[in-house]
Scaffold this active site. Sequence first.
Site, PDB file in Angstrom:
ATOM      1  N   LYS A 137       0.807  -1.220   0.000  1.00 56.10           N
ATOM      2  CA  LYS A 137       0.000   0.000   0.000  1.00 56.10           C
ATOM      3  C   LYS A 137       0.838   1.267   0.000  1.00 56.10           C
ATOM      4  O   LYS A 137       2.027   1.254   0.295  1.00 56.10           O
ATOM      5  CB  LYS A 137      -1.030  -0.042   1.141  1.00 56.10           C
ATOM      6  N   ARG A 187      -3.585  -9.738   5.440  1.00 58.91           N
ATOM      7  CA  ARG A 187      -4.054  -9.915   4.059  1.00 58.91           C
ATOM      8  C   ARG A 187      -2.935  -9.472   3.129  1.00 58.91           C
ATOM      9  O   ARG A 187      -2.570  -8.295   3.130  1.00 58.91           O
ATOM     10  CB  ARG A 187      -5.304  -9.059   3.846  1.00 58.91           C
TER      11      ARG A 187
HETATM   12  N1  HH2 Z   1      -7.452  -3.897   0.901  1.00 61.34           N
HETATM   13  C1  HH2 Z   1      -7.802  -3.986  -0.403  1.00 61.34           C
HETATM   14  C2  HH2 Z   1      -8.918  -4.740  -0.789  1.00 61.34           C
HETATM   15  N2  HH2 Z   1      -9.649  -5.409   0.118  1.00 61.34           N
HETATM   16  N3  HH2 Z   1     -10.047  -6.024   2.352  1.00 61.34           N
HETATM   17  C3  HH2 Z   1      -9.728  -5.953   3.653  1.00 61.34           C
HETATM   18  N4  HH2 Z   1     -10.464  -6.603   4.571  1.00 61.34           N
HETATM   19  N5  HH2 Z   1      -8.650  -5.220   4.097  1.00 61.34           N
HETATM   20  C4  HH2 Z   1      -7.876  -4.510   3.229  1.00 61.34           C
HETATM   21  O1  HH2 Z   1      -6.923  -3.826   3.681  1.00 61.34           O
HETATM   22  C5  HH2 Z   1      -8.191  -4.563   1.829  1.00 61.34           C
HETATM   23  C6  HH2 Z   1      -9.315  -5.348   1.420  1.00 61.34           C
HETATM   24  C7  HH2 Z   1      -6.989  -3.262  -1.423  1.00 61.34           C
HETATM   25  O2  HH2 Z   1      -5.962  -4.108  -1.937  1.00 61.34           O
HETATM   26  P1  HH2 Z   1      -6.069  -4.861  -3.326  1.00 61.34           P
HETATM   27  O3  HH2 Z   1      -7.143  -5.891  -3.285  1.00 61.34           O
HETATM   28  O4  HH2 Z   1      -4.740  -5.382  -3.716  1.00 61.34           O
HETATM   29  O5  HH2 Z   1      -6.415  -3.714  -4.342  1.00 61.34           O
HETATM   30  P2  HH2 Z   1      -7.723  -3.343  -5.147  1.00 61.34           P
HETATM   31  O6  HH2 Z   1      -8.785  -2.973  -4.175  1.00 61.34           O
HETATM   32  O7  HH2 Z   1      -7.269  -2.182  -5.994  1.00 61.34           O
HETATM   33  O8  HH2 Z   1      -8.122  -4.537  -5.963  1.00 61.34           O
END
Ligand code: HH2
Length: 288
Positions: free
Chosen positions: A233, A267
């Site tokens: 992040k 995660r």
């Molecule tokens: N972060 C993201 C997505 N889902 N869910 C939880 N519970 N906690 C988090 O910190 C979290 C999440 C963002 O990361 P990523 O899935 O890699 O990115 P994107 O939302 O752009 O797909």
Amino acid sequence: MATTLTHRAFSTPGSESGGNVLERLLAKARPLVMGVLNVTPDSFSDGGRYLDPQAAIAHARRLAAEGADILDVGAESTRPYGGAVRISLEEERARLAPLLSDVIALGVPVSIDTLKAAVAAWALALGAAIVNDVWGLQGDADMARVVADHQAPVVVMHNRMSVDPAIDIVAEVTDFFRRSLDIAARAGIPRQRIVLDPGIGFGKTPEQSLICIARLDAWRDFGLPLLVGASRKRFINSIAPSEPMERLGGSLAAHLLAVENGATIVRVHDVAATAQALAVASAIRRAR
Ligand code: HH2
């Protein structure tokens, strides 16, 4: 076939209810690693890499082999830093349909990362075990009922529409969790099925994300497992300028300290490196 078996194993009432999935995971008595599978064209760090169903299934298999305790599957980017393209229910299901059953069949509990209650309900019916709601039951008005009806565990993540550097982020997250827990209680979701997550990077300045990890113990009093998702992040970039794919070191540091401060689940995109770091940290702790 394997899909049916896994479905029975993880979510059919009468064999192992959703709540028991979480209990069984927590009984491992070590930090749990949730591996991220983004079936999206636009996720901030790996958008487009796993949009092809075969690539997605292969990646899920890799995450499982590397030791993921949970596979978090999402088809709509929530892009913590803005710019996420909202997609329709049909589009989200169309991205997931060619691969979700195969991923579930791997036998690792699957969480469905979605903003939409209808997608959550559909994924749970297919055999997904956990709902991951980045609006903490406060986005889609039907989400709490869907979670309750399926007796599923739910990750309640803090989020806010805009960043405000002036707020006390610990108080803000605490109030949000209280509201989510009220909604959950009214819907009949037992507390044992709830995981809390301060939502690193979501509606927060980089400093506020750091505070959420540093002050994680502020939420221990809820008596619920805490999840931290700091992987790749942007707050890492504010300390050590880097592209998302170059943030493994920062991600490991953040997750090790999160566990030190009370996180039970992390995660992450990089499961092997995280599992190794956690194992070494725990061995060092035991050698004291
Ligand atoms: N972060 C993201 C997505 N889902 N869910 C939880 N519970 N906690 C988090 O910190 C979290 C999440 C963002 O990361 P990523 O899935 O890699 O990115 P994107 O939302 O752009 O797909």
